[in-house]
Design a protein around this motif. Structure first.
Motif, PDB file in Angstrom:
ATOM      1  N   GLN A   1     -83.455 -24.317  -1.756  1.00 18.15           N
ATOM      2  CA  GLN A   1     -82.201 -23.574  -1.790  1.00 18.15           C
ATOM      3  C   GLN A   1     -82.359 -22.293  -0.967  1.00 18.15           C
ATOM      4  O   GLN A   1     -83.142 -21.428  -1.306  1.00 18.15           O
ATOM      5  CB  GLN A   1     -81.849 -23.204  -3.240  1.00 18.15           C
ATOM      6  CG  GLN A   1     -80.525 -22.496  -3.401  1.00 18.15           C
ATOM      7  CD  GLN A   1     -79.362 -23.457  -3.407  1.00 18.15           C
ATOM      8  OE1 GLN A   1     -79.574 -24.669  -3.366  1.00 18.15           O
ATOM      9  NE2 GLN A   1     -78.147 -22.937  -3.436  1.00 18.15           N
ATOM     10  N   VAL A   2     -81.604 -22.201   0.126  1.00 21.65           N
ATOM     11  CA  VAL A   2     -81.692 -21.031   0.987  1.00 21.65           C
ATOM     12  C   VAL A   2     -80.953 -19.861   0.342  1.00 21.65           C
ATOM     13  O   VAL A   2     -79.826 -20.009  -0.143  1.00 21.65           O
ATOM     14  CB  VAL A   2     -81.086 -21.325   2.365  1.00 21.65           C
ATOM     15  CG1 VAL A   2     -81.058 -20.064   3.222  1.00 21.65           C
ATOM     16  CG2 VAL A   2     -81.863 -22.424   3.064  1.00 21.65           C
ATOM     17  N   ALA A  24     -84.289 -13.847   4.314  1.00 17.05           N
ATOM     18  CA  ALA A  24     -84.001 -15.240   3.973  1.00 17.05           C
ATOM     19  C   ALA A  24     -85.190 -15.832   3.240  1.00 17.05           C
ATOM     20  O   ALA A  24     -86.335 -15.635   3.637  1.00 17.05           O
ATOM     21  CB  ALA A  24     -83.713 -16.049   5.228  1.00 17.05           C
ATOM     22  N   SER A  25     -84.914 -16.578   2.186  1.00 16.25           N
ATOM     23  CA  SER A  25     -85.987 -17.224   1.430  1.00 16.25           C
ATOM     24  C   SER A  25     -85.577 -18.652   1.091  1.00 16.25           C
ATOM     25  O   SER A  25     -84.395 -19.001   1.130  1.00 16.25           O
ATOM     26  CB  SER A  25     -86.288 -16.447   0.149  1.00 16.25           C
ATOM     27  OG  SER A  25     -85.152 -16.433  -0.702  1.00 16.25           O
ATOM     28  N   SER A  27     -86.209 -21.389   2.680  1.00 16.57           N
ATOM     29  CA  SER A  27     -85.773 -22.268   3.759  1.00 16.57           C
ATOM     30  C   SER A  27     -86.889 -23.171   4.274  1.00 16.57           C
ATOM     31  O   SER A  27     -86.674 -24.337   4.522  1.00 16.57           O
ATOM     32  CB  SER A  27     -85.210 -21.445   4.905  1.00 16.57           C
ATOM     33  OG  SER A  27     -86.230 -20.649   5.475  1.00 16.57           O
ATOM     34  N   SER A  30     -87.175 -21.608  10.390  1.00 19.74           N
ATOM     35  CA  SER A  30     -86.545 -20.418  10.944  1.00 19.74           C
ATOM     36  C   SER A  30     -85.133 -20.768  11.392  1.00 19.74           C
ATOM     37  O   SER A  30     -84.814 -21.943  11.613  1.00 19.74           O
ATOM     38  CB  SER A  30     -87.359 -19.871  12.116  1.00 19.74           C
ATOM     39  OG  SER A  30     -87.398 -20.812  13.159  1.00 19.74           O
ATOM     40  N   PHE A  31     -84.309 -19.779  11.547  1.00 17.34           N
ATOM     41  CA  PHE A  31     -82.916 -19.972  11.909  1.00 17.34           C
ATOM     42  C   PHE A  31     -82.702 -19.745  13.397  1.00 17.34           C
ATOM     43  O   PHE A  31     -83.343 -18.911  14.010  1.00 17.34           O
ATOM     44  CB  PHE A  31     -82.027 -19.015  11.111  1.00 17.34           C
ATOM     45  CG  PHE A  31     -82.101 -19.233   9.633  1.00 17.34           C
ATOM     46  CD1 PHE A  31     -82.946 -18.471   8.851  1.00 17.34           C
ATOM     47  CD2 PHE A  31     -81.342 -20.218   9.028  1.00 17.34           C
ATOM     48  CE1 PHE A  31     -83.035 -18.672   7.493  1.00 17.34           C
ATOM     49  CE2 PHE A  31     -81.412 -20.422   7.669  1.00 17.34           C
ATOM     50  CZ  PHE A  31     -82.261 -19.654   6.895  1.00 17.34           C
ATOM     51  N   ASN A  76     -88.518 -13.937   8.715  1.00 21.08           N
ATOM     52  CA  ASN A  76     -87.177 -14.519   8.515  1.00 21.08           C
ATOM     53  C   ASN A  76     -86.202 -13.456   8.023  1.00 21.08           C
ATOM     54  O   ASN A  76     -85.421 -13.673   7.078  1.00 21.08           O
ATOM     55  CB  ASN A  76     -87.228 -15.690   7.528  1.00 21.08           C
ATOM     56  CG  ASN A  76     -86.815 -17.013   8.175  1.00 21.08           C
ATOM     57  OD1 ASN A  76     -86.423 -17.068   9.338  1.00 21.08           O
ATOM     58  ND2 ASN A  76     -86.905 -18.081   7.414  1.00 21.08           N
ATOM     59  N   ARG A  99     -78.407 -22.620  11.443  1.00 15.49           N
ATOM     60  CA  ARG A  99     -79.447 -23.552  11.871  1.00 15.49           C
ATOM     61  C   ARG A  99     -78.775 -24.744  12.536  1.00 15.49           C
ATOM     62  O   ARG A  99     -77.802 -25.276  12.027  1.00 15.49           O
ATOM     63  CB  ARG A  99     -80.273 -23.996  10.670  1.00 15.49           C
ATOM     64  CG  ARG A  99     -81.390 -24.966  11.018  1.00 15.49           C
ATOM     65  CD  ARG A  99     -82.325 -25.130   9.840  1.00 15.49           C
ATOM     66  NE  ARG A  99     -81.735 -25.846   8.723  1.00 15.49           N
ATOM     67  CZ  ARG A  99     -81.863 -27.153   8.520  1.00 15.49           C
ATOM     68  NH1 ARG A  99     -82.537 -27.883   9.392  1.00 15.49           N
ATOM     69  NH2 ARG A  99     -81.335 -27.718   7.466  1.00 15.49           N
ATOM     70  N   TYR A 105     -75.616 -25.815  10.293  1.00 17.23           N
ATOM     71  CA  TYR A 105     -75.711 -25.334   8.929  1.00 17.23           C
ATOM     72  C   TYR A 105     -75.528 -23.821   8.932  1.00 17.23           C
ATOM     73  O   TYR A 105     -76.214 -23.116   9.674  1.00 17.23           O
ATOM     74  CB  TYR A 105     -77.073 -25.690   8.325  1.00 17.23           C
ATOM     75  CG  TYR A 105     -77.347 -27.163   8.287  1.00 17.23           C
ATOM     76  CD1 TYR A 105     -77.979 -27.805   9.355  1.00 17.23           C
ATOM     77  CD2 TYR A 105     -76.973 -27.934   7.184  1.00 17.23           C
ATOM     78  CE1 TYR A 105     -78.220 -29.168   9.327  1.00 17.23           C
ATOM     79  CE2 TYR A 105     -77.222 -29.296   7.158  1.00 17.23           C
ATOM     80  CZ  TYR A 105     -77.846 -29.903   8.222  1.00 17.23           C
ATOM     81  OH  TYR A 105     -78.082 -31.254   8.194  1.00 17.23           O
ATOM     82  N   TYR A 107     -75.287 -20.270   6.538  1.00 19.23           N
ATOM     83  CA  TYR A 107     -75.646 -19.669   5.262  1.00 19.23           C
ATOM     84  C   TYR A 107     -75.143 -18.225   5.238  1.00 19.23           C
ATOM     85  O   TYR A 107     -75.153 -17.541   6.272  1.00 19.23           O
ATOM     86  CB  TYR A 107     -77.155 -19.687   5.061  1.00 19.23           C
ATOM     87  CG  TYR A 107     -77.767 -21.047   5.202  1.00 19.23           C
ATOM     88  CD1 TYR A 107     -78.251 -21.485   6.434  1.00 19.23           C
ATOM     89  CD2 TYR A 107     -77.853 -21.917   4.113  1.00 19.23           C
ATOM     90  CE1 TYR A 107     -78.803 -22.739   6.580  1.00 19.23           C
ATOM     91  CE2 TYR A 107     -78.411 -23.177   4.261  1.00 19.23           C
ATOM     92  CZ  TYR A 107     -78.886 -23.580   5.484  1.00 19.23           C
ATOM     93  OH  TYR A 107     -79.420 -24.832   5.629  1.00 19.23           O
TER      94      TYR A 107
END
Length: 118
Positions: A1-2, A24-25, A27, A30-31, A76, A99, A105, A107
């Motif tokens: 769950q991002v 960000a956690s 994930s 990387s985005f 991140n 992403r 995707y 977020y």
């Protein structure tokens, strides 16, 4: 769950500065693009600034020359340095991460309030 968690908002006087952070956690990847949007009461959400993994940036017209977006790919984390703040910068600032992996995707964080007032 991002999860995207913003920090650093608050009350500042006109002409002042703030620094926002968004980590960000959850994930495991990387985005492609990370950045910031904002929404003032009664207005639509608008672009503040984004930065790609390679460091290319894009800014909304109202903040060019005053705000700087940057990121730490290893952590991140994306940052927003807000300088020369104006009352019209008052808004909730939202962290955003994108992403691209065959599909797009997006977020969002929950937002952090920035209030510019004397």
């Amino acid at each position: 769950q991002v999860q995207l968690v913003e920090s650093g908002g608050g009350l500042v006087q006109p002409g002042g500065s703030l620094r926002l952070s968004c980590a960000a956690s959850g994930s495991g990847f990387s985005f492609d693009t990370m950045g910031w949007f904002r929404q003032a009461p009664g207005k639509k959400r608008e672009l503040v600034g984004t930065v790609t993994r390679g460091g290319s940036t894009n800014y909304g017209d109202s903040v060019k020359g005053r705000f700087t977006v940057s990121r730490d790919n290893d952590k991140n984390t994306v940052y927003l340095q807000l300088n020369s703040l104006k009352p019209e910068d008052t808004a909730v600032y939202y962290c955003n991460a994108e992403r691209l992996d065959g599909a797009r995707y997006l977020y969002w964080g929950k937002g952090t309030q920035v209030t510019v007032s004397s």
